[in-house]
Each structure stands twice: as C-alpha cells, then as structure tokens.
Write an enzyme that holds these catalytic residues in place. Structure first.
Site, short mmCIF file in Angstrom:
data_model
loop_
_atom_site.label_atom_id
_atom_site.label_comp_id
_atom_site.label_asym_id
_atom_site.label_seq_id
_atom_site.Cartn_x
_atom_site.Cartn_y
_atom_site.Cartn_z
N CYS A 106 41.70 33.09 42.04
CA CYS A 106 41.47 33.60 43.57
C CYS A 106 43.16 33.13 44.53
CB CYS A 106 40.56 33.22 44.77
SG CYS A 106 40.62 33.11 45.62
N HIS A 123 35.43 40.72 45.50
CA HIS A 123 35.87 39.99 46.20
C HIS A 123 36.47 39.33 47.60
CE1 HIS A 123 38.89 36.02 44.21
NE2 HIS A 123 39.28 36.34 45.85
N GLU A 124 38.00 40.57 47.76
CA GLU A 124 38.16 39.91 49.22
C GLU A 124 37.42 39.91 50.58
OE1 GLU A 124 41.64 38.98 49.30
OE2 GLU A 124 41.32 39.86 46.95
N HIS A 157 35.65 37.09 50.48
CA HIS A 157 36.22 36.46 51.63
C HIS A 157 35.84 36.61 53.21
CE1 HIS A 157 39.25 34.47 49.00
NE2 HIS A 157 40.09 35.36 49.10
ZN ZN Z 1 40.56 35.42 46.54
#
Ligand code: ZN
Length: 196
Positions: free
Chosen positions: A111, A153-154, A157
């Site tokens: 990341c 993953h995004e 966030h």
């Molecule tokens: Zn990330």
C-alpha cells in the site's frame, strides 16, 4: 521511499469512514480537480490504485489503473496465477462493492500509505463495483483476479481499513526481503514456511 503527497498510516484520515460525494458535487470543478490529483499521484507513485483519503481528502472516490509497465517483472505464469490483466483507468465515485461467489486467493500486496512493506492478504476472487464517474455517469464493472484485489483494497480505504488489518501478519515483510525470499514461492508454501 515515501511520496510527499500521499498520506501514510498513522494519519487519522486513513482510519475514518470517508464521506459520500453529494449529487451536486458531480461534474464540479472541485471534484474533477481532485480526480486529476489522484490520477497524477497514483501514476507518480507508481501504484495501481488510490483512494481520496490517501491524499488527505475525506471523500468516497477511488481511481484504479494497471498497465503493462506495472506487471513487466512478472512471468507469464506469475501473471496467470494472480489473474493479473490490464485494467484501464477508472474513476469511481461512491463505489459499492459486492462480492460474487466464494472463491478467494492469497497474494502479497502492499500500500502506498504503508510504504516499504508487503504481506499476504486473502481477497475475494470476483467482485462487482457500481457507482458513477466524476461527472455522474454510471459505472458498473465486474472484476476478477488482480483487478478484483485492487478494487477491494481501494474500497477498504474508504471504510478506514488498511491491508494490514486483513493480512496474514506473519508474512509481513520489507519489500526487499519479500522480493528476495518469498515472492517466487507459492502463497501456500510461504504460509507453511512462515507458519502463517
Ligand atoms: Zn492502499
């Protein structure tokens, strides 16, 4: 290592739930400016995805893009094991992620907000992401393999979640060590050797 404009772990913006983009913001100069900054930061890093909180902006916006250049070090076998395929630039505002099926895969991931490290993370193999682009045009995409990993993953966030919350923590390592010692092994072999 760290890019000056990308917020790193420890900043509370990465731990909050990002705010929905309001309908009146779609098509605005401010939103298109934010998207432009995000795409520039992602490409400069370089990375395959970025979420607005990583620029310190509390909004539900992600950008993704995976290119031949990013995967140039992977062999054909490594690409196919990861389901790593080209992913054209996409901007998704207020993304909603829905898991398709029950298949999962574990691979090393990193990341931009946790620079210098990687770990094995188990992710769902197939997802559907819906939302709009920055102008309000509908976006509806089904992704498998690596693109599905990038989307998970995004979107994480935006909910204050980092990969380190999901990783097999005993596989966490510095990029150089992982590249040298673990990246060429199958994920199962890595887990066995590291008791992860
Ligand atoms: Zn990330």
């Amino acid at each position: 290592m760290q890019k000056p404009n990308i917020v790193r772990a420890g900043h509370p913006v990465l731990r909050g739930v990002a705010a929905e983009v309001r309908p009146e913001e779609l098509g605005s100069k401010d939103l298109s400016h934010l998207v432009k900054r995000m795409v520039e930061a992602m490409r400069a890093a370089p990375g395959v995805g970025l979420a607005a909180p990583q620029l310190g902006v509390d909004k539900r916006v992600i950008v993704v893009e995976d290119t031949e250049k990013h995967m140039s070090k992977l062999s054909a076998n490594e690409r196919s094991a990861r389901g790593r395929v080209l992913l054209p630039l996409m901007v998704i505002v207020n993304p909603v992620l829905e898991v398709i099926g029950t298949g999962t895969a574990s691979f090393f991931e990193g990341c931009l907000s946790v620079p210098g490290y990687m770990a094995l993370v188990e992710r769902m193999l197939e997802v559907r992401v819906t939302g709009t682009d920055e102008k309000g045009e509908a976006v509806d995409v089904v992704a498998t393999g690596w693109p599905a990993r990038i989307f998970q993953h995004e979107v994480d966030h935006l909910d204050g979640m980092l990969y380190i919350d999901r990783m097999l923590s005993r596989t966490f390592g510095a990029n150089e060590e992982v590249q040298q010692r673990w990246l060429s092994m199958s994920p199962n072999e890595v887990r066995e050797k590291l008791d992860a």
